[in-house]
Write a protein that holds these residues in place. Structure first.
Motif, mmCIF file in Angstrom:
data_model
loop_
_atom_site.group_PDB
_atom_site.id
_atom_site.type_symbol
_atom_site.label_atom_id
_atom_site.label_comp_id
_atom_site.label_asym_id
_atom_site.label_seq_id
_atom_site.Cartn_x
_atom_site.Cartn_y
_atom_site.Cartn_z
ATOM 1 N N ILE A 32 19.759 34.843 -9.695
ATOM 2 C CA ILE A 32 18.677 35.131 -8.752
ATOM 3 C C ILE A 32 17.622 36.036 -9.389
ATOM 4 O O ILE A 32 16.468 36.062 -8.952
ATOM 5 N N LEU A 33 17.991 36.757 -10.447
ATOM 6 C CA LEU A 33 17.039 37.651 -11.117
ATOM 7 C C LEU A 33 16.155 36.930 -12.119
ATOM 8 O O LEU A 33 15.145 37.483 -12.561
ATOM 9 N N TYR A 49 20.733 44.422 -7.076
ATOM 10 C CA TYR A 49 19.997 43.301 -7.660
ATOM 11 C C TYR A 49 20.975 42.396 -8.413
ATOM 12 O O TYR A 49 21.883 42.875 -9.073
ATOM 13 N N GLY A 50 20.747 41.102 -8.339
ATOM 14 C CA GLY A 50 21.576 40.183 -9.112
ATOM 15 C C GLY A 50 22.968 39.982 -8.541
ATOM 16 O O GLY A 50 23.877 39.571 -9.268
ATOM 17 N N PHE A 51 23.127 40.236 -7.235
ATOM 18 C CA PHE A 51 24.409 39.995 -6.576
ATOM 19 C C PHE A 51 24.352 38.672 -5.812
ATOM 20 O O PHE A 51 23.281 38.240 -5.366
ATOM 21 N N ILE A 52 25.499 38.062 -5.641
ATOM 22 C CA ILE A 52 25.572 36.732 -5.043
ATOM 23 C C ILE A 52 25.081 36.742 -3.593
ATOM 24 O O ILE A 52 25.385 37.659 -2.821
ATOM 25 N N TRP A 78 27.954 41.782 1.192
ATOM 26 C CA TRP A 78 26.647 42.306 0.763
ATOM 27 C C TRP A 78 25.609 42.120 1.870
ATOM 28 O O TRP A 78 24.774 43.006 2.083
ATOM 29 N N LYS A 79 25.680 40.998 2.562
ATOM 30 C CA LYS A 79 24.727 40.747 3.661
ATOM 31 C C LYS A 79 24.954 41.745 4.792
ATOM 32 O O LYS A 79 23.981 42.277 5.367
ATOM 33 N N GLU A 80 26.205 42.014 5.132
ATOM 34 C CA GLU A 80 26.506 42.966 6.199
ATOM 35 C C GLU A 80 26.046 44.381 5.840
ATOM 36 O O GLU A 80 25.479 45.089 6.680
#
Length: 405
Positions: free
Chosen positions: A189-190, A352-355, A390-392
C-alpha cells in the motif's frame, strides 16, 4: 516390674510427643515452600487434555527450591491450554506516566481501556528470570513463554541482558510533552504513496524485518529510530532482499534495536551477540555482531518480555486458530508486536504499510516494482484478525492507519 513398665511407658509417651511436635514443625516448613510450585503443577486446565511423563507430583524438599517443573510439550495439547494464571502478567512499577494531553492512554474507548495495561513489563533482562518465574512461564508456548525449553539453557542467555535504559524519552523540542511515532510496515500500500516526508516528520520511526529504504525514500522515508526483529528475520532478510537493495539492517545514529525472542534459536543468538562470539544451535558458527557492522551498543538493545507478547495475543489478538490443532503455530506478526510496542511507549501513533481490507489492490511488499506478489494467508498468522484489529484501533482513535481510499 510394674515400676519399670511405668518408666518405659513414660519414656515412650515423651518420645511420641516430641516426634509429633517435630513432624508438625517440619510439615509447616515443607508446605510453605511447596505451596507455590504445587499450585503451578496442579493448576486446573479448562477444556484441555494433558499428558505429562510420569514422575512424583510432589517434589522433595530439596527439589522445591532448585528444580524447574517437569517440561510441558506442545504436542500434548489439542488446543491452547488455559491455565488459571493465563492472564497474569509481570508489571513494572517504573512504567512511564505520560504528561501529553493527547496521549492514547487517556482514551475513553471502553474496549481499549478494559484491555490495556500501561504498566505491563515490556522488557526481559537479567534478574527477571528465576525458578519461580520459570515455573510460571514454562506453561506457555514460545514466544509467549518457555514451554519445551530447559531452564539453564535460557537463563544463560537472559542473564547476559542488561537492564535497559529509558526507551523513548520525550523530545527536548516537544512543547506539549507528547511523543509522536510512526510505525512502518512493509505492505505494498506504500508503493507510490509519497508518504516518506510525513513518516520522517515523527519524533520516532519504527521499522520491522526487511526495512528496504534505498530507492524508496519518497514513499517510506529514510529515518529509523527503532528496528524490531527476530534472529531469523535479521539473518534471512539480508539474504533474500539483497536484490531489492537491502544490504544491511538500519544503522542510524542512536538507533534502538528491539528483539522478539520467538524461539530457542533467539536465545542462542542472544548468547553469541552479547558475548561477542559465534552463535550455537540453529545459527551455529554465525556471528550475530557482524549484522550490526560496528553499530551495536548494549545500552540501545532491548528484548521483549514473553508476558508482553502473551498479553498482546490474549487481550488484543486472540485468534480462533488457538482453538484448533495448530494452536501452537499461531502468533501475531512482527509488525503487530512493533505496533503494540509503539502504542505502549508513544502518545500519538500513526501506522503505515499495514494490511487493510483492500490489500488485494496492492502488491505484498512496497519494494516489489516488477514481479508483484500478493499476501498469502499462512496459518501461523491471522491476517483477517489483523485487518479487523487495525481498523478498530483506527476508528477508536487509538492509532491513525494509513489507507489509500
Amino acid at each position: 516390674m510394674q515400676k519399670a513398665w511405668a518408666v518405659l511407658s513414660l519414656i515412650l509417651t515423651c518420645c511420641m510427643l516430641l516426634y509429633l511436635l517435630l513432624w508438625e514443625n517440619l510439615s509447616e516448613q515443607f508446605h510453605s515452600k511447596t505451596v507455590t510450585i504445587s499450585a503451578l503443577i496442579l493448576s486446573r486446565l479448562r477444556n484441555t487434555s494433558l499428558h505429562i511423563a510420569e514422575r512424583p507430583i510432589f517434589p522433595t524438599e530439596k527439589e522445591v527450591s532448585t528444580t524447574p517443573i517437569p517440561i510441558l510439550y506442545k504436542n500434548n495439547f489439542t488446543k491452547l491450554p488455559e491455565w488459571d494464571f493465563e492472564d497474569v502478567y509481570l508489571r513494572n512499577s517504573e512504567a512511564r506516566r505520560p504528561t501529553c494531553p493527547k496521549s492514547l492512554q487517556n482514551t475513553e474507548d471502553p474496549k481499549f481501556k478494559e484491555a490495556v495495561l500501561p504498566d505491563i513489563q515490556l522488557w526481559l533482562y537479567k534478574n527477571l528470570l528465576n525458578i519461580t518465574e520459570w515455573n510460571r512461564l514454562a506453561h506457555f508456548n514460545n514466544p509467549f513463554g518457555f514451554m519445551e525449553y530447559k531452564y539453564n539453557e535460557v537463563k544463560r542467555a537472559v542473564d547476559l541482558i542488561p537492564k535497559p535504559s529509558i526507551f523513548l524519552p520525550v523530545p527536548e523540542n516537544s512543547k506539549d510533552g507528547c511523543i509522536r511515532c510512526a510505525v512502518v510496515g512493509t505492505g505494498g500500500i506504500l508503493n507510490n504513496s509519497k508518504m516518506g516526508k510525513e513518516i520522517d516528520s515523527h519524533d520516532y520511526v519504527f521499522r520491522v524485518n526487511g526495512a528496504v529504504i534505498q530507492g524508496y525514500e519518497e514513499d517510506v522515508g529514510n529515518k529509523t529510530s527503532v528496528y524490531v526483529h527476530t534472529s531469523f528475520s535479521m539473518y534471512s532478510n539480508i539474504i533474500t532482499l539483497k536484490k531489492y537493495g537491502f544490504n544491511s539492517i538500519p544503522l542510524d545514529k542512536g538507533i534502538k534495536y528491539v528483539m522478539i525472542p520467538e524461539g530457542m534459536r533467539d536465545f542462542d543468538w542472544l548468547q553469541g551477540l552479547l558475548q561477542g562470539k559465534a552463535s550455537n544451535g540453529s545459527f551455529k558458527g554465525v556471528s550475530p555482531l557482524k549484522y550490526f557492522k560496528g553499530n551495536f551498543n548494549e545500552s540501545r538493545f532491548y528484548v521483549l518480555h514473553p508476558d508482553f507478547l502473551r498479553y498482546i495475543r490474549n487481550r488484543f489478538m486472540p485468534s480462533k486458530q488457538l482453538q484448533g490443532r495448530y494452536w501452537a503455530i499461531y502468533r501475531p506478526t512482527n509488525g503487530a508486536f512493533a505496533l503494540f510496542l509503539a502504542i505502549h511507549t508513544c502518545d500519538i501513533v500513526d501506522a503505515y504499510g499495514f494490511i487493510t481490507e483492500d490489500h488485494h489492490m496492492y502488491s505484498n511488499y512496497y519494494y516489489e516494482m516488477f514481479k508483484k506478489t500478493h499476501v498469502i494467508f499462512y496459518i501461523n498468522h491471522d491476517y483477517g484478525l489483523e485487518i479487523k484489529t487495525w481498523k478498530e484501533l483506527h476508528d477508536a482513535g487509538i492509532i491513525r492507519l494509513f489507507q489509500r481510499n
